[in-house]
Motif scaffolding. Structure first.
Motif, PDB file in Angstrom:
ATOM      1  N   ASP A  42       0.809  -1.219   0.000  1.00 30.90           N
ATOM      2  CA  ASP A  42       0.000   0.000   0.000  1.00 30.90           C
ATOM      3  C   ASP A  42       0.840   1.267   0.000  1.00 30.90           C
ATOM      4  O   ASP A  42       0.309   2.366   0.145  1.00 30.90           O
ATOM      5  CB  ASP A  42      -0.930  -0.005   1.220  1.00 30.90           C
ATOM      6  N   GLY A  43       2.151   1.102  -0.175  1.00 32.36           N
ATOM      7  CA  GLY A  43       3.056   2.239  -0.106  1.00 32.36           C
ATOM      8  C   GLY A  43       3.271   2.936  -1.436  1.00 32.36           C
ATOM      9  O   GLY A  43       2.740   2.529  -2.479  1.00 32.36           O
ATOM     10  N   PRO A  44       4.078   3.984  -1.438  1.00 30.90           N
ATOM     11  CA  PRO A  44       4.251   4.818  -2.633  1.00 30.90           C
ATOM     12  C   PRO A  44       4.970   4.124  -3.776  1.00 30.90           C
ATOM     13  O   PRO A  44       4.847   4.564  -4.935  1.00 30.90           O
ATOM     14  CB  PRO A  44       5.063   6.012  -2.105  1.00 30.90           C
ATOM     15  N   ALA A  45       5.740   3.076  -3.485  1.00 31.70           N
ATOM     16  CA  ALA A  45       6.460   2.383  -4.559  1.00 31.70           C
ATOM     17  C   ALA A  45       5.585   1.386  -5.304  1.00 31.70           C
ATOM     18  O   ALA A  45       5.949   0.908  -6.373  1.00 31.70           O
ATOM     19  CB  ALA A  45       7.683   1.663  -3.989  1.00 31.70           C
ATOM     20  N   SER A  46       4.424   1.070  -4.757  1.00 29.96           N
ATOM     21  CA  SER A  46       3.590   0.009  -5.318  1.00 29.96           C
ATOM     22  C   SER A  46       2.831   0.466  -6.555  1.00 29.96           C
ATOM     23  O   SER A  46       2.151   1.490  -6.546  1.00 29.96           O
ATOM     24  CB  SER A  46       2.595  -0.488  -4.270  1.00 29.96           C
ATOM     25  N   ILE A  47       2.951  -0.340  -7.614  1.00 31.89           N
ATOM     26  CA  ILE A  47       2.112  -0.132  -8.800  1.00 31.89           C
ATOM     27  C   ILE A  47       1.301  -1.411  -9.059  1.00 31.89           C
ATOM     28  O   ILE A  47       0.899  -1.689 -10.195  1.00 31.89           O
ATOM     29  CB  ILE A  47       2.953   0.253 -10.038  1.00 31.89           C
ATOM     30  N   ALA A  48       1.050  -2.167  -7.982  1.00 35.13           N
ATOM     31  CA  ALA A  48       0.386  -3.466  -8.120  1.00 35.13           C
ATOM     32  C   ALA A  48      -1.032  -3.342  -8.669  1.00 35.13           C
ATOM     33  O   ALA A  48      -1.477  -4.213  -9.430  1.00 35.13           O
ATOM     34  CB  ALA A  48       0.373  -4.190  -6.777  1.00 35.13           C
ATOM     35  N   PHE A  49      -1.737  -2.283  -8.299  1.00 35.31           N
ATOM     36  CA  PHE A  49      -3.116  -2.171  -8.771  1.00 35.31           C
ATOM     37  C   PHE A  49      -3.190  -1.577 -10.176  1.00 35.31           C
ATOM     38  O   PHE A  49      -4.119  -1.876 -10.929  1.00 35.31           O
ATOM     39  CB  PHE A  49      -3.955  -1.392  -7.756  1.00 35.31           C
ATOM     40  N   GLU A  50      -2.198  -0.770 -10.564  1.00 40.83           N
ATOM     41  CA  GLU A  50      -2.080  -0.388 -11.965  1.00 40.83           C
ATOM     42  C   GLU A  50      -1.758  -1.628 -12.804  1.00 40.83           C
ATOM     43  O   GLU A  50      -2.275  -1.797 -13.921  1.00 40.83           O
ATOM     44  CB  GLU A  50      -0.979   0.663 -12.143  1.00 40.83           C
ATOM     45  N   GLN A  51      -0.901  -2.492 -12.262  1.00 45.32           N
ATOM     46  CA  GLN A  51      -0.590  -3.767 -12.907  1.00 45.32           C
ATOM     47  C   GLN A  51      -1.857  -4.598 -13.102  1.00 45.32           C
ATOM     48  O   GLN A  51      -2.067  -5.193 -14.171  1.00 45.32           O
ATOM     49  CB  GLN A  51       0.421  -4.511 -12.047  1.00 45.32           C
ATOM     50  N   ALA A  52      -2.714  -4.635 -12.084  1.00 41.59           N
ATOM     51  CA  ALA A  52      -3.970  -5.379 -12.197  1.00 41.59           C
ATOM     52  C   ALA A  52      -4.857  -4.785 -13.291  1.00 41.59           C
ATOM     53  O   ALA A  52      -5.469  -5.523 -14.080  1.00 41.59           O
ATOM     54  CB  ALA A  52      -4.703  -5.376 -10.854  1.00 41.59           C
ATOM     55  N   GLU A  53      -4.930  -3.467 -13.374  1.00 41.97           N
ATOM     56  CA  GLU A  53      -5.715  -2.831 -14.430  1.00 41.97           C
ATOM     57  C   GLU A  53      -5.192  -3.209 -15.805  1.00 41.97           C
ATOM     58  O   GLU A  53      -5.954  -3.391 -16.761  1.00 41.97           O
ATOM     59  CB  GLU A  53      -5.701  -1.309 -14.278  1.00 41.97           C
ATOM     60  N   ASN A  54      -3.874  -3.359 -15.893  1.00 43.97           N
ATOM     61  CA  ASN A  54      -3.276  -3.685 -17.182  1.00 43.97           C
ATOM     62  C   ASN A  54      -3.635  -5.080 -17.667  1.00 43.97           C
ATOM     63  O   ASN A  54      -3.407  -5.399 -18.843  1.00 43.97           O
ATOM     64  CB  ASN A  54      -1.754  -3.521 -17.118  1.00 43.97           C
ATOM     65  N   LYS A  55      -4.202  -5.917 -16.789  1.00 44.45           N
ATOM     66  CA  LYS A  55      -4.729  -7.189 -17.252  1.00 44.45           C
ATOM     67  C   LYS A  55      -5.756  -6.969 -18.361  1.00 44.45           C
ATOM     68  O   LYS A  55      -5.808  -7.713 -19.344  1.00 44.45           O
ATOM     69  CB  LYS A  55      -5.371  -7.951 -16.087  1.00 44.45           C
ATOM     70  N   LEU A  56      -6.593  -5.955 -18.199  1.00 43.87           N
ATOM     71  CA  LEU A  56      -7.593  -5.638 -19.215  1.00 43.87           C
ATOM     72  C   LEU A  56      -6.933  -5.240 -20.519  1.00 43.87           C
ATOM     73  O   LEU A  56      -7.254  -5.780 -21.594  1.00 43.87           O
ATOM     74  CB  LEU A  56      -8.507  -4.509 -18.728  1.00 43.87           C
ATOM     75  N   HIS A  57      -6.010  -4.293 -20.476  1.00 42.33           N
ATOM     76  CA  HIS A  57      -5.405  -3.767 -21.688  1.00 42.33           C
ATOM     77  C   HIS A  57      -4.575  -4.844 -22.392  1.00 42.33           C
ATOM     78  O   HIS A  57      -4.597  -4.952 -23.628  1.00 42.33           O
ATOM     79  CB  HIS A  57      -4.561  -2.547 -21.349  1.00 42.33           C
ATOM     80  N   SER A  58      -3.882  -5.648 -21.606  1.00 49.96           N
ATOM     81  CA  SER A  58      -3.102  -6.732 -22.177  1.00 49.96           C
ATOM     82  C   SER A  58      -4.012  -7.805 -22.775  1.00 49.96           C
ATOM     83  O   SER A  58      -3.723  -8.362 -23.840  1.00 49.96           O
ATOM     84  CB  SER A  58      -2.191  -7.337 -21.103  1.00 49.96           C
ATOM     85  N   ALA A  59      -5.133  -8.107 -22.101  1.00 49.08           N
ATOM     86  CA  ALA A  59      -6.086  -9.086 -22.631  1.00 49.08           C
ATOM     87  C   ALA A  59      -6.626  -8.630 -23.981  1.00 49.08           C
ATOM     88  O   ALA A  59      -6.785  -9.438 -24.914  1.00 49.08           O
ATOM     89  CB  ALA A  59      -7.229  -9.293 -21.646  1.00 49.08           C
TER      90      ALA A  59
END
Length: 316
Positions: free
Chosen positions: A279-296
């Motif tokens: 949950d910290g400032p370095a995390s892009i894990a949820f942007e990564q999750a969103e990219n599942k859509l774009h990559s799909a």
């Protein structure tokens, strides 16, 4: 031409780069406003649980103009003994693409793909999660403006996500993948050998150790995955003690202060990663999750239309 994505190894270097770049274009809104799957039908078959992958491919197919038919784990005659090959032959006369997460055996997907009409996409097998790796590379390209030369630290089990990442990242020039996996839970010999051979053909490097000692710094990405991989269990009753030293905490940023944090999710705070990191400032894990859509969307488009020529992705 019917294209399947069962393994990262099914992709040429051109295909890999095209899908990843196209995913970034979809994310940025710069992709041409077309509906390349208009008039087509996508089957979504998940025998195992899924949040990101199932939602991404369902939403992505709809956004590209396709209609979808969704199947639950008990819906198909596979449960009564029909072969995967026969099921694939029948579905191929009614569907244009099938996104499938079956029992985990990649041979089942190969049998579904043994026809010339319907594309088959691997939505995760026990050995490899190729669409996750494509999501990961899409996230890296979107964030850094490049993949060549990136240094990635992967901490945790050498599972299907790690396998796909190793097979994909070692195709890019100058990359380094440092894997720190618990003893007995590393990459398979086959995957490590293939990734190492790919790296040796170019300028990439890959290294695996089974401890957290002598960790180099200067990483661009710190990546982990949950300890209990979806649909699996561990035979060792003391496995948590073995995994405990591999928790990702803020101390890993001492030598890599500018690194971003990635996680394929779902996450278990306090196990594979601390809440302060996820949950910290370095995390892009949820942007990564969103990219599942774009990559799909990029995967589906590639399956039905082939590589799409795009201008180079601009840097950040």
């Amino acid at each position: 031409m019917t294209r399947h994505l069962i393994s990262i190894n099914d992709l040429t270097d051109e295909d890999l780069r095209s899908i990843v770049a196209r995913g970034v274009r979809f994310r940025s809104g710069q992709a041409r406003r077309e509906r390349p799957l208009d008039g087509e039908v996508a089957g979504i078959y998940f025998k195992k649980t899924s949040t990101r992958t199932r939602t991404a491919f369902s939403s992505g197919a709809l956004r590209l103009g396709a209609q979808i038919v969704a199947y639950g784990p008990d819906d198909l005659q596979l449960n009564t003994g029909e072969t995967h090959a026969d099921t694939g032959q029948v579905m191929s006369r009614m569907l244009d693409v099938l996104v499938a997460r079956t029992s985990g055996d990649p041979a089942e997907l190969r049998q579904l793909a043994a026809q010339q009409r319907m594309s088959v996409v691997n939505a995760m097998t026990a050995d490899e999660h190729p669409t996750q790796a494509l999501t990961d590379l899409t996230t890296m390209l979107d964030h850094f403006g490049r993949i060549d030369g990136l240094r990635v630290l992967y901490v945790g089990e050498g599972n299907n996500s790690a396998a796909a990442l190793a097979l994909a990242l070692t195709r890019y020039a100058g990359t380094h993948l440092e894997l720190r996996t618990p003893p007995g839970y590393g990459l398979t010999r086959e995957v490590l050998a293939t990734a190492s051979a790919q790296a040796a053909r170019g300028t990439a490097t890959i290294h695996e150790r089974h401890d957290m000692a002598e960790l180099p710094g200067g990483f661009d990405v710190v990546y982990t995955t949950r300890w209990q991989t979806t649909g699996t269990s561990k035979p060792d009753p003391n496995w948590r003690e073995i995994f405990a030293p591999f928790q990702v905490g803020e101390e890993l940023w001492v030598g890599s202060p500018d690194a971003v944090f990635m996680h394929d999710l779902p996450a278990h705070r306090g196990e594979e990663v601390t809440a302060e990191v996820l949950d910290g400032p370095a995390s892009i894990a949820f942007e990564q999750a969103e990219n599942k859509l774009h990559s799909a969307m990029a995967v589906l488009e590639w399956c039905r239309r082939g590589p799409v020529a795009e201008p180079p992705v601009a840097g950040p």
